[in-house]
Design an enzyme around this catalytic site. Structure first.
Site, PDB file in Angstrom:
ATOM      1  N   ASP A   1      12.811 -26.231  13.463  1.00 52.21           N
ATOM      2  CA  ASP A   1      13.204 -27.361  12.609  1.00 52.21           C
ATOM      3  C   ASP A   1      14.198 -26.868  11.553  1.00 52.21           C
ATOM      4  O   ASP A   1      13.936 -26.914  10.358  1.00 52.21           O
ATOM      5  CB  ASP A   1      11.976 -28.003  11.945  1.00 52.21           C
ATOM      6  N   ASP A  23      14.675 -21.050   9.815  1.00 52.25           N
ATOM      7  CA  ASP A  23      14.808 -21.273  11.260  1.00 52.25           C
ATOM      8  C   ASP A  23      16.181 -20.821  11.755  1.00 52.25           C
ATOM      9  O   ASP A  23      16.315 -20.272  12.850  1.00 52.25           O
ATOM     10  CB  ASP A  23      14.665 -22.753  11.587  1.00 52.25           C
ATOM     11  N   ASN A  79      11.008 -29.968   8.741  1.00 52.39           N
ATOM     12  CA  ASN A  79      11.763 -29.737   7.503  1.00 52.39           C
ATOM     13  C   ASN A  79      12.605 -30.944   7.123  1.00 52.39           C
ATOM     14  O   ASN A  79      12.754 -31.268   5.944  1.00 52.39           O
ATOM     15  CB  ASN A  79      12.700 -28.528   7.663  1.00 52.39           C
ATOM     16  N   THR A 110       8.581 -22.473  15.236  1.00 48.99           N
ATOM     17  CA  THR A 110       8.787 -22.221  13.807  1.00 48.99           C
ATOM     18  C   THR A 110       8.859 -23.519  13.009  1.00 48.99           C
ATOM     19  O   THR A 110       9.351 -23.528  11.873  1.00 48.99           O
ATOM     20  CB  THR A 110      10.071 -21.401  13.573  1.00 48.99           C
ATOM     21  N   PHE A 132       3.037 -25.567   5.404  1.00 49.70           N
ATOM     22  CA  PHE A 132       3.831 -26.737   5.763  1.00 49.70           C
ATOM     23  C   PHE A 132       3.786 -27.074   7.262  1.00 49.70           C
ATOM     24  O   PHE A 132       3.558 -28.240   7.636  1.00 49.70           O
ATOM     25  CB  PHE A 132       5.291 -26.527   5.329  1.00 49.70           C
ATOM     26  N   ASN A 133       4.058 -26.126   8.145  1.00 46.11           N
ATOM     27  CA  ASN A 133       4.152 -26.451   9.577  1.00 46.11           C
ATOM     28  C   ASN A 133       2.848 -27.021  10.129  1.00 46.11           C
ATOM     29  O   ASN A 133       2.858 -27.919  10.974  1.00 46.11           O
ATOM     30  CB  ASN A 133       4.545 -25.202  10.383  1.00 46.11           C
ATOM     31  N   HIS A 186      10.381 -16.671   6.448  1.00 45.44           N
ATOM     32  CA  HIS A 186       9.202 -16.958   7.277  1.00 45.44           C
ATOM     33  C   HIS A 186       9.465 -16.840   8.794  1.00 45.44           C
ATOM     34  O   HIS A 186       8.882 -16.031   9.476  1.00 45.44           O
ATOM     35  CB  HIS A 186       8.722 -18.394   7.024  1.00 45.44           C
ATOM     36  N   ASP A 187      10.309 -17.712   9.311  1.00 48.53           N
ATOM     37  CA  ASP A 187      10.385 -17.933  10.758  1.00 48.53           C
ATOM     38  C   ASP A 187      10.838 -16.734  11.576  1.00 48.53           C
ATOM     39  O   ASP A 187      10.303 -16.480  12.664  1.00 48.53           O
ATOM     40  CB  ASP A 187      11.298 -19.134  11.038  1.00 48.53           C
TER      41      ASP A 187
HETATM   42  O1  RIB Z   1       5.872 -22.879   5.463  1.00 48.93           O
HETATM   43  C1  RIB Z   1       7.070 -22.305   5.947  1.00 48.93           C
HETATM   44  C2  RIB Z   1       7.524 -22.998   7.195  1.00 48.93           C
HETATM   45  O2  RIB Z   1       7.802 -24.365   6.900  1.00 48.93           O
HETATM   46  C3  RIB Z   1       8.840 -22.447   7.761  1.00 48.93           C
HETATM   47  O3  RIB Z   1       8.857 -22.636   9.151  1.00 48.93           O
HETATM   48  C4  RIB Z   1       9.892 -23.314   7.119  1.00 48.93           C
HETATM   49  O4  RIB Z   1      11.099 -23.411   7.914  1.00 48.93           O
HETATM   50  C5  RIB Z   1       9.192 -24.637   7.126  1.00 48.93           C
HETATM   51  O5  RIB Z   1       9.353 -25.211   8.405  1.00 48.93           O
HETATM   52 CA    CA Z   2      10.704 -23.799  10.208  1.00 53.47          CA
END
Ligand code: RIB
Ligand code: CA
Length: 303
Positions: free
Chosen positions: A12, A17, A41, A120, A159-160, A232-233
């Protein structure tokens, strides 16, 4: 060189990403078969345009397929405060040379099996794929999501997982080998000014990455008080490239879908208190220097 791992990257974009796409495309250990997009996102249209933007900027001719525009049962919740109105604010991108394919993301996943699914974003597409095509062809699901500790979107939800907890519950209960790369590890992958300088030194694509990280740093400072943003990703991609960089343990992971305050929490039973069979490999440590070396080398190969 061992045979490259076939991968479909479900994402996303999203600042991090975008770097995950570059890491996957720029690493010889990975055979990036396709990129699929999922709303999280930002809206599906925006994250798909962003995937096209970064692939055009890097000259990555990988098929891009649109997936789900909404979570399985909940309204879409986007992260505009972190990624901006476009979903990838910061750099200005040039002309777009990479188009999307007509097929739906889950059908593109199916067409590229057997492969590893790296996810991701929200897990909506992955869950839909499993429900439509079953679990036998997927070698592994390596996902950025969840946390063994606290969340980022709510006190206990990352979040994801928060965006589509029902999809996450399907994935973790599927029986497919799942590797969870959570905030407890990705918060160690901080894009310091020294990392930004290494990116900027790589030329135009590196500078685009630097601009992405500069925007990402500003929102992470504003929203979370971080001195540097966590990448993160790409950690999920790095786990596929070189598993030794990401230490994992087997554990049962329960996904909270009904909690009043805990929707989207990943309940990681590291001590086996619940007596449940482990259903995931959970990341607990990261070789940070080795990780960023992978990222820099991949962007350099694409330049
Ligand atoms: O919490 C971080 C994640 O949420 C990452 O994948 C960032 O791109 C968002 O999608
Ligand atoms: Ca992401």
């Amino acid at each position: 060189m061992p045979t490259p791992t076939p991968v479909v990257l479900d994402c996303d974009p999203g600042h991090d990403d975008a770097i995950a796409i570059l890491l996957a495309a720029g690493s010889p250990e990975i055979d990036l078969r396709a990129i699929t997009t999922v709303a999280a996102n930002q809206t599906l249209d925006k994250v798909t345009l962003n995937a096209r933007r970064i692939c055009s900027a890097a000259g990555i001719p990988v098929p891009i397929a649109r997936g789900c525009a909404q979570p399985l049962v909940r309204p879409l919740y986007v992260a505009e405060d972190i990624h901006g109105a476009s979903g990838m604010d910061g750099p200005s991108f040039g002309s777009i040379s990479v188009d999307v394919v007509e097929d739906h993301a889950i059908d593109v996943m199916h067409a590229n099996m057997p492969c590893t699914l790296v996810a991701t974003g929200a897990l909506t597409n992955v869950a839909m794929y499993l429900q439509r095509y079953g679990t036998t062809a997927v070698r592994e699901i390596v996902l950025m999501g969840g946390s063994t500790e606290r969340g980022n979107t709510t006190p206990y939800a990352e979040f994801n997982i928060y965006v589509d907890p029902e999809a996450a519950a399907i994935v973790f209960a599927s029986g497919v080998p799942v590797t969870m790369i959570g905030l407890n590890v990705t918060h160690r992958a901080l894009v310091t000014p020294a990392v930004v300088a290494r990116l900027n030194a790589l030329g135009p694509l590196g500078r685009t990455c630097g601009e992405l990280m500069t925007f990402f740093a500003a929102t992470y400072r504003e929203v979370f008080g971080f001195d540097a943003p966590p990448l993160h990703d790409p950690v999920a991609v790095a786990r596929v490239i070189d598993p030794s960089l990401v230490t994992c343990v087997e554990a049962f992971v329960g996904i909270e879908t009904t909690g009043t305050f805990t929707r989207g929490a990943t309940v990681v039973d590291l001590q086996g208190r619940l007596g449940r069979t482990p259903n995931a490999r959970v990341a607990v440590d990261l070789d940070v220097d080795g990780f960023f070396d992978l990222v820099i080398d991949a962007v350099a190969r694409l330049t």
